[in-house]
Design an enzyme around this catalytic site. Sequence first.
Site, PDB file in Angstrom:
ATOM      1  N   ASP A  82      -0.707  -1.189  11.956  1.00  0.00           N
ATOM      2  CA  ASP A  82       0.464  -0.318  11.870  1.00  0.00           C
ATOM      3  C   ASP A  82       1.744  -1.149  11.753  1.00  0.00           C
ATOM      4  O   ASP A  82       1.809  -2.277  12.244  1.00  0.00           O
ATOM      5  CB  ASP A  82       0.510   0.581  13.129  1.00  0.00           C
ATOM      6  CG  ASP A  82       1.450   1.750  12.949  1.00  0.00           C
ATOM      7  OD1 ASP A  82       1.854   2.061  11.806  1.00  0.00           O
ATOM      8  OD2 ASP A  82       1.798   2.378  13.973  1.00  0.00           O
ATOM      9  N   ASN A  97      -3.168  10.478   6.145  1.00  0.00           N
ATOM     10  CA  ASN A  97      -2.289   9.703   5.253  1.00  0.00           C
ATOM     11  C   ASN A  97      -2.072  10.369   3.889  1.00  0.00           C
ATOM     12  O   ASN A  97      -1.130  10.030   3.176  1.00  0.00           O
ATOM     13  CB  ASN A  97      -2.811   8.272   5.060  1.00  0.00           C
ATOM     14  CG  ASN A  97      -2.592   7.380   6.259  1.00  0.00           C
ATOM     15  OD1 ASN A  97      -3.335   6.432   6.507  1.00  0.00           O
ATOM     16  ND2 ASN A  97      -1.557   7.649   7.043  1.00  0.00           N
TER      17      ASN A  97
HETATM   18  C1  FPP Z   1       0.207   1.634   8.535  1.00  0.00           C
HETATM   19  O1  FPP Z   1       1.547   1.213   8.429  1.00  0.00           O
HETATM   20  C2  FPP Z   1      -0.621   1.068   7.470  1.00  0.00           C
HETATM   21  C3  FPP Z   1      -1.341   1.786   6.565  1.00  0.00           C
HETATM   22  C4  FPP Z   1      -1.385   3.256   6.565  1.00  0.00           C
HETATM   23  C5  FPP Z   1      -2.109   1.162   5.502  1.00  0.00           C
HETATM   24  C6  FPP Z   1      -2.778  -0.142   5.785  1.00  0.00           C
HETATM   25  C7  FPP Z   1      -3.020  -0.810   4.512  1.00  0.00           C
HETATM   26  C8  FPP Z   1      -2.949  -2.131   4.277  1.00  0.00           C
HETATM   27  C9  FPP Z   1      -2.725  -3.150   5.304  1.00  0.00           C
HETATM   28  C10 FPP Z   1      -3.102  -2.567   2.874  1.00  0.00           C
HETATM   29  C11 FPP Z   1      -4.348  -3.132   2.399  1.00  0.00           C
HETATM   30  C12 FPP Z   1      -5.547  -2.854   3.171  1.00  0.00           C
HETATM   31  C13 FPP Z   1      -6.754  -3.334   2.866  1.00  0.00           C
HETATM   32  C14 FPP Z   1      -7.893  -3.034   3.759  1.00  0.00           C
HETATM   33  C15 FPP Z   1      -7.023  -4.157   1.696  1.00  0.00           C
HETATM   34  P1  FPP Z   1       2.650   2.324   8.240  1.00  0.00           P
HETATM   35  O2  FPP Z   1       2.872   2.509   6.788  1.00  0.00           O
HETATM   36  O3  FPP Z   1       2.275   3.564   8.974  1.00  0.00           O
HETATM   37  O4  FPP Z   1       3.897   1.643   8.912  1.00  0.00           O
HETATM   38  P2  FPP Z   1       5.118   2.353   9.668  1.00  0.00           P
HETATM   39  O5  FPP Z   1       4.540   2.978  10.915  1.00  0.00           O
HETATM   40  O6  FPP Z   1       6.040   1.213   9.979  1.00  0.00           O
HETATM   41  O7  FPP Z   1       5.718   3.355   8.736  1.00  0.00           O
END
Ligand code: FPP
Length: 246
Positions: free
Chosen positions: A21, A69
């Site tokens: 996250d 998501n």
């Molecule tokens: C949460 O951060 C992250 C995600 C929903 C996506 C995770 C994806 C990756 C790390 C990219 C690639 C993954 C793989 C397995 C190749 P957020 O967007 O919710 O962050 P925030 O809470 O700061 O808005």
Amino acid sequence: MDLKEKIDSLRLPKHIAIIMDGNGRWAKSRGEMRVFGHQNGVESVRQTSTAAAELGVEFLTLYAFSTENWKRPKCEVDALMSLLVQTLNSELGTLMENNIRLKAIGNINKLQPDCYKQLLETMDKTSGNNRMDLILALNYSGRWEISQAAARIAAEVKAGNLDPEKINQDVFESYLETHNIPDPELLIRTSGENRISNFLLWQAAYSELYFTPKLWPDFRKDDLYEAILDYQNRERRFGMISEQIK
Ligand code: FPP
């Protein structure tokens, strides 16, 4: 002594699960678009996976895309899907070099078709690897998993293939996405949020929870070592008392 050397290899968690996250906030703090955070999160995925495999962790599950998501702006969902396709393609070498088998949990056949296809292809190409299973939770949520297990069990009962009297925790578990995968002993969440967010609800019943303020794109091997060391300093009682454990 560096952090890695302090880890007791005989008491390693077999299975580590991570809620990655903070990508959006990481990007925003740099005046960039959210997708920039996801792109930089890929390096953290690479570092964490190789560090876990080098240590001897057997299963690493990463929460990459939840059923919730899909509610994000379409451009972000599309960007995440293409990043996934691109990463699965470009990281095949890393997976092979490190003898890592890719697996997935979640409603994966509802992913965008190119993403689903790339996922199946990478899972197939890495299926002979056996040092560590890297399990991507994609279009996954704990409530989805538990309710689809209940629906499948009900269908089996209705068809006369399953006696309701025989349903117990072991039977129920065999209908979960994670059948044949041990429960995670350690569940890590980055970015300072102290929630499970519908991740591995059944399996995390006795997981040690570790929350770090680090945003996912800043998470590196040493952060994983710190989480494992913290886990190794805890006493896991599973409802018993301290003396029974010793
Ligand atoms: C949460 O951060 C992250 C995600 C929903 C996506 C995770 C994806 C990756 C790390 C990219 C690639 C993954 C793989 C397995 C190749 P957020 O967007 O919710 O962050 P925030 O809470 O700061 O808005």
